[in-house]
Design a protein around this motif. Structure first.
Motif, PDB file in Angstrom:
ATOM      1  N   PRO A  64       0.817  -1.211   0.000  1.00 31.88           N
ATOM      2  CA  PRO A  64       0.000   0.000   0.000  1.00 31.88           C
ATOM      3  C   PRO A  64       0.854   1.268   0.000  1.00 31.88           C
ATOM      4  CG  PRO A  64      -0.025  -1.013   2.162  1.00 31.88           C
ATOM      5  CD  PRO A  64       0.719  -1.940   1.257  1.00 31.88           C
ATOM      6  N   SER A  65       0.305   2.299  -0.590  1.00 29.63           N
ATOM      7  CA  SER A  65       0.947   3.606  -0.638  1.00 29.63           C
ATOM      8  C   SER A  65      -0.089   4.656  -0.265  1.00 29.63           C
ATOM      9  CB  SER A  65       1.467   3.859  -2.054  1.00 29.63           C
ATOM     10  OG  SER A  65       1.943   5.181  -2.180  1.00 29.63           O
ATOM     11  N   ILE A  66       0.305   5.614   0.551  1.00 28.17           N
ATOM     12  CA  ILE A  66      -0.590   6.711   0.943  1.00 28.17           C
ATOM     13  C   ILE A  66      -0.015   8.004   0.393  1.00 28.17           C
ATOM     14  CG2 ILE A  66      -1.589   8.004   2.865  1.00 28.17           C
ATOM     15  CD1 ILE A  66      -1.295   5.499   4.602  1.00 28.17           C
ATOM     16  N   ALA A  67      -0.865   8.835  -0.196  1.00 26.33           N
ATOM     17  CA  ALA A  67      -0.425  10.128  -0.712  1.00 26.33           C
ATOM     18  C   ALA A  67      -1.318  11.237  -0.170  1.00 26.33           C
ATOM     19  CB  ALA A  67      -0.458  10.132  -2.237  1.00 26.33           C
ATOM     20  N   LEU A  68      -0.706  12.385   0.060  1.00 23.79           N
ATOM     21  CA  LEU A  68      -1.414  13.599   0.446  1.00 23.79           C
ATOM     22  C   LEU A  68      -1.113  14.642  -0.614  1.00 23.79           C
ATOM     23  CD1 LEU A  68      -0.325  13.725   4.200  1.00 23.79           C
ATOM     24  CD2 LEU A  68      -2.568  13.042   3.329  1.00 23.79           C
ATOM     25  N   SER A  69      -2.127  15.328  -1.092  1.00 21.04           N
ATOM     26  CA  SER A  69      -1.900  16.384  -2.076  1.00 21.04           C
ATOM     27  C   SER A  69      -2.798  17.572  -1.774  1.00 21.04           C
ATOM     28  CB  SER A  69      -2.140  15.872  -3.500  1.00 21.04           C
ATOM     29  OG  SER A  69      -3.466  15.419  -3.642  1.00 21.04           O
ATOM     30  N   SER A  70      -2.332  18.747  -2.190  1.00 22.79           N
ATOM     31  CA  SER A  70      -3.052  19.978  -1.911  1.00 22.79           C
ATOM     32  C   SER A  70      -2.690  21.035  -2.950  1.00 22.79           C
ATOM     33  CB  SER A  70      -2.679  20.487  -0.507  1.00 22.79           C
ATOM     34  OG  SER A  70      -3.316  21.701  -0.231  1.00 22.79           O
ATOM     35  N   GLU A  71      -3.562  21.973  -3.139  1.00 24.90           N
ATOM     36  CA  GLU A  71      -3.272  23.112  -4.003  1.00 24.90           C
ATOM     37  C   GLU A  71      -2.378  24.120  -3.287  1.00 24.90           C
ATOM     38  OE1 GLU A  71      -4.079  23.467  -7.279  1.00 24.90           O
ATOM     39  OE2 GLU A  71      -4.766  21.392  -7.086  1.00 24.90           O
ATOM     40  N   ILE A  72      -2.321  24.019  -1.968  1.00 23.27           N
ATOM     41  CA  ILE A  72      -1.470  24.916  -1.186  1.00 23.27           C
ATOM     42  C   ILE A  72      -0.318  24.112  -0.582  1.00 23.27           C
ATOM     43  CG2 ILE A  72      -3.315  26.553  -0.651  1.00 23.27           C
ATOM     44  CD1 ILE A  72      -3.503  25.216   2.116  1.00 23.27           C
ATOM     45  N   LYS A  73       0.769  24.780  -0.275  1.00 22.55           N
ATOM     46  CA  LYS A  73       1.925  24.109   0.310  1.00 22.55           C
ATOM     47  C   LYS A  73       1.557  23.553   1.676  1.00 22.55           C
ATOM     48  CE  LYS A  73       6.789  24.676   1.274  1.00 22.55           C
ATOM     49  NZ  LYS A  73       7.969  25.509   1.139  1.00 22.55           N
ATOM     50  N   LEU A  74       1.900  22.291   1.904  1.00 27.26           N
ATOM     51  CA  LEU A  74       1.575  21.626   3.161  1.00 27.26           C
ATOM     52  C   LEU A  74       2.562  21.951   4.276  1.00 27.26           C
ATOM     53  CD1 LEU A  74       0.548  18.150   1.723  1.00 27.26           C
ATOM     54  CD2 LEU A  74      -0.958  19.932   2.595  1.00 27.26           C
ATOM     55  N   PHE A  98       7.442  16.348  -2.222  1.00 32.17           N
ATOM     56  CA  PHE A  98       8.045  17.034  -3.347  1.00 32.17           C
ATOM     57  C   PHE A  98       8.507  18.415  -2.896  1.00 32.17           C
ATOM     58  CE2 PHE A  98       5.493  13.840  -5.434  1.00 32.17           C
ATOM     59  CZ  PHE A  98       6.278  13.463  -6.518  1.00 32.17           C
ATOM     60  N   ALA A  99       9.422  18.990  -3.650  1.00 31.09           N
ATOM     61  CA  ALA A  99      10.018  20.279  -3.283  1.00 31.09           C
ATOM     62  C   ALA A  99       8.977  21.392  -3.147  1.00 31.09           C
ATOM     63  CB  ALA A  99      11.087  20.676  -4.301  1.00 31.09           C
ATOM     64  N   ASP A 100       7.922  21.350  -3.956  1.00 28.85           N
ATOM     65  CA  ASP A 100       6.910  22.415  -3.863  1.00 28.85           C
ATOM     66  C   ASP A 100       6.010  22.269  -2.640  1.00 28.85           C
ATOM     67  OD1 ASP A 100       5.110  20.377  -4.516  1.00 28.85           O
ATOM     68  OD2 ASP A 100       4.495  21.277  -6.420  1.00 28.85           O
ATOM     69  N   GLY A 101       6.109  21.127  -1.931  1.00 26.66           N
ATOM     70  CA  GLY A 101       5.336  20.916  -0.709  1.00 26.66           C
ATOM     71  C   GLY A 101       3.869  20.639  -0.917  1.00 26.66           C
ATOM     72  N   LYS A 102       3.431  20.428  -2.152  1.00 27.17           N
ATOM     73  CA  LYS A 102       2.010  20.216  -2.426  1.00 27.17           C
ATOM     74  C   LYS A 102       1.626  18.748  -2.555  1.00 27.17           C
ATOM     75  CE  LYS A 102       1.351  24.670  -4.652  1.00 27.17           C
ATOM     76  NZ  LYS A 102       0.914  25.364  -5.875  1.00 27.17           N
ATOM     77  N   LYS A 103       2.618  17.869  -2.588  1.00 28.57           N
ATOM     78  CA  LYS A 103       2.334  16.434  -2.695  1.00 28.57           C
ATOM     79  C   LYS A 103       3.357  15.668  -1.876  1.00 28.57           C
ATOM     80  CE  LYS A 103       0.814  12.771  -5.475  1.00 28.57           C
ATOM     81  NZ  LYS A 103      -0.507  12.401  -5.731  1.00 28.57           N
ATOM     82  N   CYS A 104       2.851  14.734  -1.069  1.00 23.47           N
ATOM     83  CA  CYS A 104       3.707  13.877  -0.249  1.00 23.47           C
ATOM     84  C   CYS A 104       3.222  12.438  -0.406  1.00 23.47           C
ATOM     85  CB  CYS A 104       3.619  14.257   1.232  1.00 23.47           C
ATOM     86  SG  CYS A 104       4.111  15.950   1.615  1.00 23.47           S
ATOM     87  N   GLY A 105       4.176  11.511  -0.459  1.00 22.49           N
ATOM     88  CA  GLY A 105       3.838  10.098  -0.557  1.00 22.49           C
ATOM     89  C   GLY A 105       4.496   9.332   0.570  1.00 22.49           C
ATOM     90  N   SER A 106       3.846   8.261   0.994  1.00 24.75           N
ATOM     91  CA  SER A 106       4.423   7.461   2.073  1.00 24.75           C
ATOM     92  C   SER A 106       5.776   6.931   1.637  1.00 24.75           C
ATOM     93  CB  SER A 106       3.478   6.333   2.488  1.00 24.75           C
ATOM     94  OG  SER A 106       3.120   5.532   1.387  1.00 24.75           O
TER      95      SER A 106
END
Length: 151
Positions: A64-74, A98-106
């Motif tokens: 399993p993989s969990i991802a968090l994403s947002s239009e704003i920097k997390l 990711f460097a932009d802080g808008k997407k993170c993955g487990s």
């Protein structure tokens, strides 16, 4: 007849007040878990709140993989340990952002304990990110049986 009209008006006003209070308190309205079989190896279970989308799918390594994403920097950092508080119990999950802080993955596979808690729990609070209802999560996550229950 006037008594009846007054009761109807008061009832409608009461309902409007309750709805206003629920919306003002940030209650999640119509935020439901979904499952899309067309994404990834075996589909994707997901839910979102006003700012963040949470996705669970089978990753490249078969787990399993969990991802968090947002239009704003997390603003979580590059390699954060994110706390998933499920029904009051804390679970640490390693992420890479990711460097932009808008997407993170487990980073690595989340523990079976975290996945089980997501399936069986009622409420998820991701510290410094947001809250999600877990109602319907078991049905959505059960579509990922390959990586959640490998034979």
């Amino acid at each position: 007849m006037r008594w009846f009209v007054e009761r109807v008006v008061l009832t409608i006003l009461g309902v409007l007040v309750i709805c206003t209070i629920a919306l003002a308190s940030g209650a999640e309205v119509d935020k439901k878990w979904t499952y899309d079989a067309g994404i990834g190896f075996e589909g994707q279970a997901a839910i979102e709140n006003d700012t963040v989308r949470l996705e669970v799918e089978c990753g490249n390594g078969g787990g399993p993989s969990i991802a968090l994403s947002s239009e704003i920097k997390l603003s979580l950092g590059e390699m954060p340990i994110i706390i998933f508080k499920i029904d009051g119990k804390n679970h640490d999950v390693a992420f890479q952002c990711f460097a932009d802080g808008k997407k993170c993955g487990s980073f690595g596979f989340p523990s079976r304990e975290v996945i089980t808690a997501l399936q069986r729990g009622n409420q998820l609070e991701i510290i410094d990110v947001g809250s999600f209802s877990l109602k319907g999560s078991n049905a959505a996550l059960s579509g990922l049986s390959y990586c959640l229950d490998p034979a």
